[in-house]
Design a protein around this motif. Structure first.
Motif, mmCIF file in Angstrom:
data_model
loop_
_atom_site.group_PDB
_atom_site.id
_atom_site.type_symbol
_atom_site.label_atom_id
_atom_site.label_comp_id
_atom_site.label_asym_id
_atom_site.label_seq_id
_atom_site.Cartn_x
_atom_site.Cartn_y
_atom_site.Cartn_z
ATOM 1 N N ALA A 1 4.755 -3.181 -1.633
ATOM 2 C CA ALA A 1 5.669 -1.708 -1.700
ATOM 3 C C ALA A 1 5.267 -1.309 -0.447
ATOM 4 N N GLY A 2 4.663 -1.957 0.512
ATOM 5 C CA GLY A 2 4.594 -1.074 1.922
ATOM 6 C C GLY A 2 3.353 -0.151 2.176
ATOM 7 N N ALA A 3 2.360 -0.443 1.204
ATOM 8 C CA ALA A 3 1.214 0.573 1.773
ATOM 9 C C ALA A 3 0.702 0.233 2.941
ATOM 10 N N VAL A 4 0.570 -1.054 3.401
ATOM 11 C CA VAL A 4 0.013 -1.289 4.793
ATOM 12 C C VAL A 4 1.074 -0.977 5.831
ATOM 13 N N THR A 5 2.312 -1.359 5.500
ATOM 14 C CA THR A 5 3.511 -1.340 6.386
ATOM 15 C C THR A 5 3.594 0.196 7.010
ATOM 16 N N ARG A 6 3.280 1.088 6.220
ATOM 17 C CA ARG A 6 3.599 2.566 6.678
ATOM 18 C C ARG A 6 2.371 2.782 7.595
#
Length: 266
Positions: free
Chosen positions: A58-63
């Motif tokens: 869900a993009g926690a690290v992507t952000r």
């Protein structure tokens, strides 16, 4: 039991929502922030560079990657359309991120086109990591960097004493939500076999003493045991209450180990 992270969409919307929130909470922990910040600090984000995260959830690290790489492009790929929908909604303020539904073994990218590729807590949920690493090798530039960060679930614990019931939940969580709890021990050899040279390998301990960041380990496993008729409502509620009691009393002790390997194509 089958690891639900192998097919997140089949696990359902409730699972997606719960673990999207859990991943955000885990990543907000200062110890996890330090782990990610440390490996990002060792990468180059030159003008015109492209950084890829495979298995972005869900993009926690992507952000975090996008904030560090800005204004350079970050492309996130995730096989779950449910996670991608959530990830897009949570990253609207990041103009340099794109999220796409794609399998990490068949990325819609040209050969030798990526500067950095990151696999954060991905390999521990796949049956065979080799195709993922082979695909990473294909798309990375000759001077690119591969980062693999994962948990050594074989060392995870919630134990305060012998036969601790919370630790029984932790072991059950590993059995039911993890494909290969020993992936960290194999990480370097897998990367070498995929034609990478491992330039750095670091291991960091993480403790959970006063928050809910390992509470899903108890809630999700106890819920499954309750749904299967293995335990009653009283024990299910009691296990959750015991975790929360320890967190308030200062007796909670959760332990995890994370390893990070950085490698270059040979």
């Amino acid at each position: 039991m089958s690891d639900p992270f192998q097919n997140v969409d089949a696990a359902g919307e409730e699972f997606i929502a719960a673990f999207a929130d859990s991943m955000d909470a885990r990543q907000s922990d200062p110890q996890m922030e330090s782990i990610v910040a440390t490996y990002l600090s060792k990468l180059r984000f030159a003008e015109g560079s492209v950084t890829v995260e495979v298995g972005a959830g869900a993009g926690a690290v992507t952000r975090r990657i996008a904030a560090h790489a800005e204004p350079e492009r970050v492309m996130a790929f995730e096989p779950s359309s449910g996670f991608v929908k959530v990830a897009r909604g949570r990253a609207k303020q990041y103009a340099n991120i794109t999220f796409e539904v794609a399998d990490g073994t068949a990325l819609p990218l040209d050969d030798n086109s990526v500067c950095n590729l990151i696999l954060h807590t991905v390999l521990t949920h796949v049956v065979d990591p080799a195709p993922l690493l082979k695909e990473a090798r294909r798309v990375l530039k000759a001077d690119g960097n591969l980062v693999v960060c994962d948990a050594d679930f074989s060392k995870a614990s919630l134990s305060n004493s012998p036969n601790d019931p919370l630790n029984a939940c932790a072991r059950a969580f590993v059995d039911e939500f993890v494909t290969d709890p020993h992936i960290v021990a194999k990480m370097r050899s897998l990367m070498i076999a995929a034609d990478f040279e491992v330039t750095e390998f670091d291991v960091q301990s993480r403790t959970i003493a006063d928050n809910d960041q390992m509470l899903p380990w108890v809630e999700e496993t106890a819920k499954r045991m309750f749904d299967r008729g293995e335990i009653g409502q009283e024990l299910f509620s009691g296990l959750v209450a015991e975790y929360k009691r320890r967190a308030i009393a200062g007796t909670l002790y959760g332990y995890q180990v994370f390893a990070t390997a950085i490698a270059k194509p040979t």
